[in-house]
Design a protein around this motif. Structure first.
Motif, PDB file in Angstrom:
ATOM      1  N   ILE A 150      57.112  -6.871  37.137  1.00 40.81           N
ATOM      2  CA  ILE A 150      56.225  -6.336  36.098  1.00 40.81           C
ATOM      3  C   ILE A 150      56.745  -5.033  35.501  1.00 40.81           C
ATOM      4  CG2 ILE A 150      53.884  -5.571  35.538  1.00 40.81           C
ATOM      5  CD1 ILE A 150      54.002  -8.505  36.296  1.00 40.81           C
ATOM      6  N   ILE A 151      56.948  -4.033  36.353  1.00 42.19           N
ATOM      7  CA  ILE A 151      57.290  -2.697  35.867  1.00 42.19           C
ATOM      8  C   ILE A 151      58.644  -2.663  35.161  1.00 42.19           C
ATOM      9  CG2 ILE A 151      57.678  -0.295  36.497  1.00 42.19           C
ATOM     10  CD1 ILE A 151      54.765  -1.212  36.726  1.00 42.19           C
ATOM     11  N   GLU A 152      59.682  -3.200  35.801  1.00 44.79           N
ATOM     12  CA  GLU A 152      61.023  -3.142  35.209  1.00 44.79           C
ATOM     13  C   GLU A 152      61.121  -3.898  33.887  1.00 44.79           C
ATOM     14  OE1 GLU A 152      63.392  -1.168  36.099  1.00 44.79           O
ATOM     15  OE2 GLU A 152      62.182  -0.432  37.780  1.00 44.79           O
ATOM     16  N   PRO A 153      60.620  -5.147  33.785  1.00 43.24           N
ATOM     17  CA  PRO A 153      60.668  -5.848  32.486  1.00 43.24           C
ATOM     18  C   PRO A 153      59.876  -5.108  31.396  1.00 43.24           C
ATOM     19  CG  PRO A 153      60.239  -7.403  34.258  1.00 43.24           C
ATOM     20  CD  PRO A 153      60.116  -6.031  34.857  1.00 43.24           C
ATOM     21  N   SER A 154      58.797  -4.438  31.784  1.00 42.20           N
ATOM     22  CA  SER A 154      57.965  -3.740  30.801  1.00 42.20           C
ATOM     23  C   SER A 154      58.686  -2.562  30.169  1.00 42.20           C
ATOM     24  CB  SER A 154      56.673  -3.240  31.463  1.00 42.20           C
ATOM     25  OG  SER A 154      55.862  -4.323  31.867  1.00 42.20           O
ATOM     26  N   LYS A 155      59.602  -1.952  30.900  1.00 44.18           N
ATOM     27  CA  LYS A 155      60.320  -0.792  30.373  1.00 44.18           C
ATOM     28  C   LYS A 155      61.082  -1.131  29.099  1.00 44.18           C
ATOM     29  CE  LYS A 155      60.769   1.683  34.769  1.00 44.18           C
ATOM     30  NZ  LYS A 155      61.688   2.218  35.800  1.00 44.18           N
ATOM     31  N   LEU A 156      61.564  -2.377  28.997  1.00 42.96           N
ATOM     32  CA  LEU A 156      62.268  -2.805  27.797  1.00 42.96           C
ATOM     33  C   LEU A 156      61.327  -2.816  26.596  1.00 42.96           C
ATOM     34  CD1 LEU A 156      64.303  -5.802  29.288  1.00 42.96           C
ATOM     35  CD2 LEU A 156      65.121  -3.474  28.821  1.00 42.96           C
ATOM     36  N   HIS A 157      60.088  -3.251  26.830  1.00 40.48           N
ATOM     37  CA  HIS A 157      59.096  -3.280  25.746  1.00 40.48           C
ATOM     38  C   HIS A 157      58.694  -1.869  25.327  1.00 40.48           C
ATOM     39  CE1 HIS A 157      58.340  -7.647  25.895  1.00 40.48           C
ATOM     40  NE2 HIS A 157      58.548  -7.535  27.193  1.00 40.48           N
ATOM     41  N   TRP A 158      58.504  -0.972  26.314  1.00 43.75           N
ATOM     42  CA  TRP A 158      58.146   0.412  25.977  1.00 43.75           C
ATOM     43  C   TRP A 158      59.275   1.081  25.193  1.00 43.75           C
ATOM     44  CZ3 TRP A 158      53.384   1.618  25.967  1.00 43.75           C
ATOM     45  CH2 TRP A 158      52.488   1.136  26.938  1.00 43.75           C
ATOM     46  N   ALA A 159      60.513   0.782  25.569  1.00 38.77           N
ATOM     47  CA  ALA A 159      61.661   1.363  24.868  1.00 38.77           C
ATOM     48  C   ALA A 159      61.706   0.879  23.422  1.00 38.77           C
ATOM     49  CB  ALA A 159      62.955   1.003  25.589  1.00 38.77           C
ATOM     50  N   GLU A 160      61.401  -0.407  23.220  1.00 45.46           N
ATOM     51  CA  GLU A 160      61.398  -0.967  21.871  1.00 45.46           C
ATOM     52  C   GLU A 160      60.298  -0.349  21.025  1.00 45.46           C
ATOM     53  OE1 GLU A 160      62.915  -3.295  18.838  1.00 45.46           O
ATOM     54  OE2 GLU A 160      63.708  -2.900  20.844  1.00 45.46           O
ATOM     55  N   LEU A 161      59.118  -0.156  21.634  1.00 44.10           N
ATOM     56  CA  LEU A 161      58.022   0.493  20.920  1.00 44.10           C
ATOM     57  C   LEU A 161      58.393   1.917  20.532  1.00 44.10           C
ATOM     58  CD1 LEU A 161      54.822  -0.648  22.880  1.00 44.10           C
ATOM     59  CD2 LEU A 161      55.506  -1.292  20.572  1.00 44.10           C
ATOM     60  N   SER A 162      59.068   2.604  21.434  1.00 46.81           N
ATOM     61  CA  SER A 162      59.478   3.979  21.162  1.00 46.81           C
ATOM     62  C   SER A 162      60.457   4.021  19.994  1.00 46.81           C
ATOM     63  CB  SER A 162      60.124   4.576  22.415  1.00 46.81           C
ATOM     64  OG  SER A 162      60.614   5.865  22.159  1.00 46.81           O
ATOM     65  N   LYS A 163      61.352   3.060  19.976  1.00 46.26           N
ATOM     66  CA  LYS A 163      62.372   2.992  18.930  1.00 46.26           C
ATOM     67  C   LYS A 163      61.752   2.735  17.572  1.00 46.26           C
ATOM     68  CE  LYS A 163      66.538   0.393  17.706  1.00 46.26           C
ATOM     69  NZ  LYS A 163      67.441  -0.718  18.134  1.00 46.26           N
ATOM     70  N   ASN A 164      60.702   1.899  17.543  1.00 41.59           N
ATOM     71  CA  ASN A 164      60.086   1.504  16.276  1.00 41.59           C
ATOM     72  C   ASN A 164      58.958   2.420  15.823  1.00 41.59           C
ATOM     73  OD1 ASN A 164      61.792  -0.723  16.174  1.00 41.59           O
ATOM     74  ND2 ASN A 164      60.344  -2.042  17.265  1.00 41.59           N
ATOM     75  N   ASN A 165      58.653   3.400  16.633  1.00 42.00           N
ATOM     76  CA  ASN A 165      57.548   4.291  16.276  1.00 42.00           C
ATOM     77  C   ASN A 165      57.892   5.068  15.012  1.00 42.00           C
ATOM     78  OD1 ASN A 165      55.975   6.966  16.409  1.00 42.00           O
ATOM     79  ND2 ASN A 165      54.968   5.697  17.943  1.00 42.00           N
ATOM     80  N   LYS A 166      57.096   4.910  13.980  1.00 43.29           N
ATOM     81  CA  LYS A 166      57.393   5.514  12.680  1.00 43.29           C
ATOM     82  C   LYS A 166      57.457   7.030  12.722  1.00 43.29           C
ATOM     83  CE  LYS A 166      55.341   1.732  10.023  1.00 43.29           C
ATOM     84  NZ  LYS A 166      54.311   1.359   9.022  1.00 43.29           N
ATOM     85  N   LYS A 167      56.668   7.636  13.583  1.00 42.73           N
ATOM     86  CA  LYS A 167      56.619   9.092  13.654  1.00 42.73           C
ATOM     87  C   LYS A 167      57.612   9.632  14.672  1.00 42.73           C
ATOM     88  CE  LYS A 167      51.762   9.378  12.291  1.00 42.73           C
ATOM     89  NZ  LYS A 167      50.402   9.863  12.671  1.00 42.73           N
ATOM     90  N   ASN A 168      58.422   8.709  15.194  1.00 43.41           N
ATOM     91  CA  ASN A 168      59.449   9.101  16.157  1.00 43.41           C
ATOM     92  C   ASN A 168      58.879   9.768  17.397  1.00 43.41           C
ATOM     93  OD1 ASN A 168      62.148   9.082  16.914  1.00 43.41           O
ATOM     94  ND2 ASN A 168      62.457  11.218  16.265  1.00 43.41           N
ATOM     95  N   LYS A 169      57.668   9.329  17.778  1.00 45.32           N
ATOM     96  CA  LYS A 169      57.086   9.819  19.030  1.00 45.32           C
ATOM     97  C   LYS A 169      57.426   8.835  20.127  1.00 45.32           C
ATOM     98  CE  LYS A 169      53.064  12.207  17.115  1.00 45.32           C
ATOM     99  NZ  LYS A 169      51.583  12.249  17.083  1.00 45.32           N
ATOM    100  N   SER A 170      57.898   9.329  21.223  1.00 46.69           N
ATOM    101  CA  SER A 170      58.252   8.460  22.332  1.00 46.69           C
ATOM    102  C   SER A 170      57.013   7.817  22.927  1.00 46.69           C
ATOM    103  CB  SER A 170      58.966   9.266  23.434  1.00 46.69           C
ATOM    104  OG  SER A 170      59.238   8.445  24.544  1.00 46.69           O
ATOM    105  N   VAL A 171      57.036   6.496  23.053  1.00 48.46           N
ATOM    106  CA  VAL A 171      55.946   5.778  23.696  1.00 48.46           C
ATOM    107  C   VAL A 171      56.411   5.423  25.087  1.00 48.46           C
ATOM    108  CG1 VAL A 171      54.439   3.764  23.586  1.00 48.46           C
ATOM    109  CG2 VAL A 171      55.252   4.835  21.479  1.00 48.46           C
ATOM    110  N   ASP A 172      55.920   6.132  26.064  1.00 44.68           N
ATOM    111  CA  ASP A 172      56.389   5.962  27.440  1.00 44.68           C
ATOM    112  C   ASP A 172      55.193   5.976  28.369  1.00 44.68           C
ATOM    113  OD1 ASP A 172      58.893   6.141  29.309  1.00 44.68           O
ATOM    114  OD2 ASP A 172      57.441   7.585  30.106  1.00 44.68           O
TER     115      ASP A 172
END
Length: 301
Positions: A111-133
């Motif tokens: 669960i945790i390790e696969p989810s990190k890839l999704h959080w990283a992608e969300l962070s990358k796509n965040n329009k305001k460049n705020k890290s989503v972690d």
């Protein structure tokens, strides 16, 4: 290692299996508030953590860290296709989540390790460049859930400030709304043997009348423990009650809940139950009606 000493990621991981377990036991669907209550019932450490209030250094606002860890855990399960949800619908297990064997689940690996890839992608796509972690944005939450939590916290805070005598009167008023008629005897024995009320409940469906006794404990820190339940059981037998109701604004330990299931029947009402019952019977509260704009107003065409 105790729950409070776990890392931020560790706390999220700790919540994963309890969330899945209560959803599976419920048939696959629950409201978020129901999940929170049920996982707290499963684990005393989660119950204690869920009540911890912190203060933001940035804004000075108070918040419960548990709510954010819970929301991150739910999102991790969404990423792994074990459940689905929308802002207006309950949390629902997918077929994969419903039949998942929890004993074989490795939370960190699966669960945790696969989810990190999704959080990283969300962070990358965040329009305001705020890290989503999972360690950031702990002061953001859905507005609807925030309003519900604020009402619950304000209500329980007001109850916590009641004197013991006022809390007893409040509890009797609630039970009266639920169909229990208290007698003068209940007032006379209020300080005798752990009984704060004595009355009768008439079942309109089968014309059966039962003797009811109640015990009220307004606690602001410690939970109700097994010895207090055992003492109440003794008092129930003394007054030949058919069943008892134990009311607290806090919570019951798991051992207290187990003790309540033995011997004469006892209904336990904790802080979460109080909020639900107060809303249901509108006890000393005034409902307020509001409006939300439909999507029609949010489109330009």
């Amino acid at each position: 290692m105790g729950f409070k000493n776990l890392s931020s990621e560790g706390k999220i991981a700790y919540l994963i299996k309890p969330i899945l377990r209560v959803l599976q036991e419920a048939g696959g669907q629950l409201e978020r508030s129901e999940i929170k209550e049920r996982i707290a019932d499963l684990d005393d450490q989660i119950a204690e953590y869920s009540e911890v209030v912190k203060k933001s250094k940035k804004t000075g606002n108070t918040y419960k860290e548990f709510n954010f860890k819970f929301n991150f855990a739910i999102k991790d399960l969404l990423f792994n296709e074990l459940l689905t949800f929308t802002n207006s619908s309950p949390v629902t297990l997918t077929e994969k989540g419903l039949y998942l064997e929890l004993d074989k689940l490795d939370v960190q690996k699966d669960i945790i390790e696969p989810s990190k890839l999704h959080w990283a992608e969300l962070s990358k796509n965040n329009k305001k460049n705020k890290s989503v972690d999972v360690n950031d944005n702990e002061e953001e939450t859905q507005e609807e859930e925030k309003i519900k939590d604020e009402f619950k916290e304000n209500l329980l805070s007001a109850i916590a400030k009641m004197s013991p005598k006022k809390f007893e009167a409040f509890s009797r008023a609630l039970l009266n709304r639920m169909g229990v008629e208290f007698t003068e005897k209940g007032v006379q024995i209020s300080n005798d043997g752990g009984i704060d009320g004595y009355g009768y409940h008439i079942d309109a469906n089968d014309f059966r009348t039962t003797r009811v006794v109640i015990q009220c404990k307004r606690y602001n820190a410690a939970p109700v423990r097994e010895p207090e339940i055992n003492q109440f059981l003794g008092a129930m037998n003394k007054y030949q009650a058919d069943y008892g109701v134990f009311v607290t604004n806090g919570r019951f330990t798991n051992s207290a809940k187990s003790a309540a299931r033995e011997g004469s029947p006892i209904t336990l009402i904790d802080g979460n139950d109080l909020v639900k019952l107060i809303i249901r019977y509108e006890l000393y509260i005034t409902p307020v009606k509001t409006y939300v704009l439909d999507e029609f107003y949010n489109t330009e065409e």
